[in-house]
Design a protein around this motif. Sequence first.
Motif, PDB file in Angstrom:
ATOM      1  N   SER A   4       0.803  -1.222   0.000  1.00  0.00           N
ATOM      2  CA  SER A   4       0.000   0.000   0.000  1.00  0.00           C
ATOM      3  C   SER A   4       0.836   1.272   0.000  1.00  0.00           C
ATOM      4  N   PHE A   5       1.981   1.231   0.692  1.00  0.00           N
ATOM      5  CA  PHE A   5       2.677   2.489   0.966  1.00  0.00           C
ATOM      6  C   PHE A   5       4.104   2.562   0.413  1.00  0.00           C
ATOM      7  N   LYS A   6       4.606   1.487  -0.194  1.00  0.00           N
ATOM      8  CA  LYS A   6       5.981   1.485  -0.673  1.00  0.00           C
ATOM      9  C   LYS A   6       6.036   1.449  -2.195  1.00  0.00           C
ATOM     10  N   ALA A   7       7.054   2.077  -2.750  1.00  0.00           N
ATOM     11  CA  ALA A   7       7.290   1.995  -4.186  1.00  0.00           C
ATOM     12  C   ALA A   7       7.844   0.616  -4.524  1.00  0.00           C
ATOM     13  N   MET A   8       7.826   0.261  -5.820  1.00  0.00           N
ATOM     14  CA  MET A   8       8.222  -1.078  -6.216  1.00  0.00           C
ATOM     15  C   MET A   8       9.673  -1.389  -5.858  1.00  0.00           C
ATOM     16  N   ASP A   9      10.576  -0.411  -5.930  1.00  0.00           N
ATOM     17  CA  ASP A   9      11.966  -0.698  -5.575  1.00  0.00           C
ATOM     18  C   ASP A   9      12.093  -1.058  -4.095  1.00  0.00           C
ATOM     19  N   GLU A  10      11.321  -0.385  -3.241  1.00  0.00           N
ATOM     20  CA  GLU A  10      11.328  -0.709  -1.814  1.00  0.00           C
ATOM     21  C   GLU A  10      10.687  -2.068  -1.561  1.00  0.00           C
ATOM     22  N   ARG A  11       9.613  -2.370  -2.302  1.00  0.00           N
ATOM     23  CA  ARG A  11       8.963  -3.669  -2.157  1.00  0.00           C
ATOM     24  C   ARG A  11       9.899  -4.792  -2.578  1.00  0.00           C
ATOM     25  N   LEU A  12      10.676  -4.547  -3.628  1.00  0.00           N
ATOM     26  CA  LEU A  12      11.620  -5.562  -4.102  1.00  0.00           C
ATOM     27  C   LEU A  12      12.705  -5.816  -3.068  1.00  0.00           C
ATOM     28  N   GLU A  13      13.240  -4.766  -2.482  1.00  0.00           N
ATOM     29  CA  GLU A  13      14.266  -4.936  -1.446  1.00  0.00           C
ATOM     30  C   GLU A  13      13.707  -5.692  -0.243  1.00  0.00           C
ATOM     31  N   PHE A  14      12.500  -5.348   0.155  1.00  0.00           N
ATOM     32  CA  PHE A  14      11.852  -6.045   1.263  1.00  0.00           C
ATOM     33  C   PHE A  14      11.645  -7.519   0.915  1.00  0.00           C
ATOM     34  N   LYS A  56      13.366 -10.648   2.844  1.00  0.00           N
ATOM     35  CA  LYS A  56      12.512 -11.661   3.456  1.00  0.00           C
ATOM     36  C   LYS A  56      12.864 -13.052   2.935  1.00  0.00           C
ATOM     37  N   GLN A  57      13.153 -13.155   1.639  1.00  0.00           N
ATOM     38  CA  GLN A  57      13.586 -14.437   1.079  1.00  0.00           C
ATOM     39  C   GLN A  57      14.872 -14.913   1.768  1.00  0.00           C
ATOM     40  N   HIS A  58      15.815 -13.997   1.912  1.00  0.00           N
ATOM     41  CA  HIS A  58      17.076 -14.314   2.582  1.00  0.00           C
ATOM     42  C   HIS A  58      16.837 -14.782   4.018  1.00  0.00           C
ATOM     43  N   ARG A  59      15.967 -14.064   4.734  1.00  0.00           N
ATOM     44  CA  ARG A  59      15.706 -14.403   6.130  1.00  0.00           C
ATOM     45  C   ARG A  59      14.942 -15.725   6.268  1.00  0.00           C
ATOM     46  N   ASP A  60      13.902 -15.891   5.462  1.00  0.00           N
ATOM     47  CA  ASP A  60      13.062 -17.088   5.578  1.00  0.00           C
ATOM     48  C   ASP A  60      13.782 -18.351   5.128  1.00  0.00           C
ATOM     49  N   LEU A  61      14.575 -18.234   4.067  1.00  0.00           N
ATOM     50  CA  LEU A  61      15.256 -19.402   3.507  1.00  0.00           C
ATOM     51  C   LEU A  61      16.652 -19.607   4.086  1.00  0.00           C
ATOM     52  N   ASN A  62      17.121 -18.614   4.878  1.00  0.00           N
ATOM     53  CA  ASN A  62      18.416 -18.711   5.549  1.00  0.00           C
ATOM     54  C   ASN A  62      19.558 -18.934   4.560  1.00  0.00           C
ATOM     55  N   THR A  63      19.530 -18.189   3.469  1.00  0.00           N
ATOM     56  CA  THR A  63      20.610 -18.260   2.493  1.00  0.00           C
ATOM     57  C   THR A  63      20.700 -16.934   1.755  1.00  0.00           C
ATOM     58  N   ARG A  64      21.912 -16.591   1.294  1.00  0.00           N
ATOM     59  CA  ARG A  64      22.097 -15.395   0.475  1.00  0.00           C
ATOM     60  C   ARG A  64      22.021 -15.721  -1.014  1.00  0.00           C
ATOM     61  N   ASN A  65      22.062 -16.989  -1.370  1.00  0.00           N
ATOM     62  CA  ASN A  65      21.953 -17.400  -2.764  1.00  0.00           C
ATOM     63  C   ASN A  65      20.504 -17.788  -3.043  1.00  0.00           C
ATOM     64  N   LEU A  66      19.760 -16.865  -3.634  1.00  0.00           N
ATOM     65  CA  LEU A  66      18.320 -17.034  -3.827  1.00  0.00           C
ATOM     66  C   LEU A  66      18.054 -17.631  -5.205  1.00  0.00           C
ATOM     67  N   LEU A  67      17.603 -18.891  -5.222  1.00  0.00           N
ATOM     68  CA  LEU A  67      17.347 -19.595  -6.478  1.00  0.00           C
ATOM     69  C   LEU A  67      15.956 -19.232  -6.982  1.00  0.00           C
ATOM     70  N   ILE A  68      15.850 -18.037  -7.518  1.00  0.00           N
ATOM     71  CA  ILE A  68      14.566 -17.534  -7.986  1.00  0.00           C
ATOM     72  C   ILE A  68      14.792 -16.684  -9.228  1.00  0.00           C
ATOM     73  N   THR A  69      13.909 -16.803 -10.189  1.00  0.00           N
ATOM     74  CA  THR A  69      14.065 -16.084 -11.453  1.00  0.00           C
ATOM     75  C   THR A  69      13.411 -14.706 -11.372  1.00  0.00           C
ATOM     76  N   ILE A  82      20.273 -15.254  -7.536  1.00  0.00           N
ATOM     77  CA  ILE A  82      20.574 -13.881  -7.110  1.00  0.00           C
ATOM     78  C   ILE A  82      21.294 -13.955  -5.775  1.00  0.00           C
ATOM     79  N   GLU A  83      22.466 -13.352  -5.719  1.00  0.00           N
ATOM     80  CA  GLU A  83      23.222 -13.313  -4.460  1.00  0.00           C
ATOM     81  C   GLU A  83      22.860 -12.042  -3.704  1.00  0.00           C
ATOM     82  N   TYR A  84      22.295 -12.218  -2.540  1.00  0.00           N
ATOM     83  CA  TYR A  84      21.836 -11.076  -1.730  1.00  0.00           C
ATOM     84  C   TYR A  84      22.979 -10.643  -0.820  1.00  0.00           C
TER      85      TYR A  84
END
Length: 213
Positions: A147-157, A161-174, A209-211
């Motif tokens: 509701s309140f964030k621009a797309m670049d902020e949403r992408l960073e969030f 969150k992917q990094h935190r939830d999956l406990n890895t910096r190497n995100l296997l996502i396209t 993607i390496e976070y």
Amino acid sequence: MSQDLIRQHLLAAFPQFEPALVDVLAAHAALKTFSAGDLLMNTGQNMRFTMLLVEGLVKLYREGEDGLEFFMYYIQPGGACALSMICSTRQQTSEIKAKAVDKTTVLAVPTALMDELMKSYKSWYYFVLETYRARFEELLVVIDHVSFKAMDERLEFYLEKQHRDLNTRNLLITHGEIARDLNSSREVISRLLKKMEQQNKVVLHRSYIEYLK
């Protein structure tokens, strides 16, 4: 043998459950195994059980009328789908989709057992309340960003969150998967990821993607 296996899973993933509750679940619930990409729950499906995740990872989506999917949250071992609890107890159909990210095992607790568990076992009662609370807070954060964030902020969030939830910096996502999860276009996501790479926040590899943050 199956009851012994269920007990092993429960003791490993849900150590807070009291022994009597473990006995009841082992006697009445069933183990179900899913491969990566399998749907555990689909929009419009009648819910006859609540899912307790004992192994693997599950991704929950909300599907719009136009067929677009919006990523909600992950369920990890030791967690449960709060929405499946609500739908099963009220005998309603599902309004979300749940997909296995990798090989996943769940304990299916029959709907008919839910009232008894809530009344008779404190550890189940508090587990259900905590599940509702945690998912509600998680959805509030998602709503705030949508509701309140621009797309670049949403992408960073999203990546954080992917990094935190999956406990890895190497995100296997396209890029396409991210675009679907954020209800955006692949072109927009690719452009924003390139900008993040220039800012040394990520490194874009061919298959992941390496976070860096």
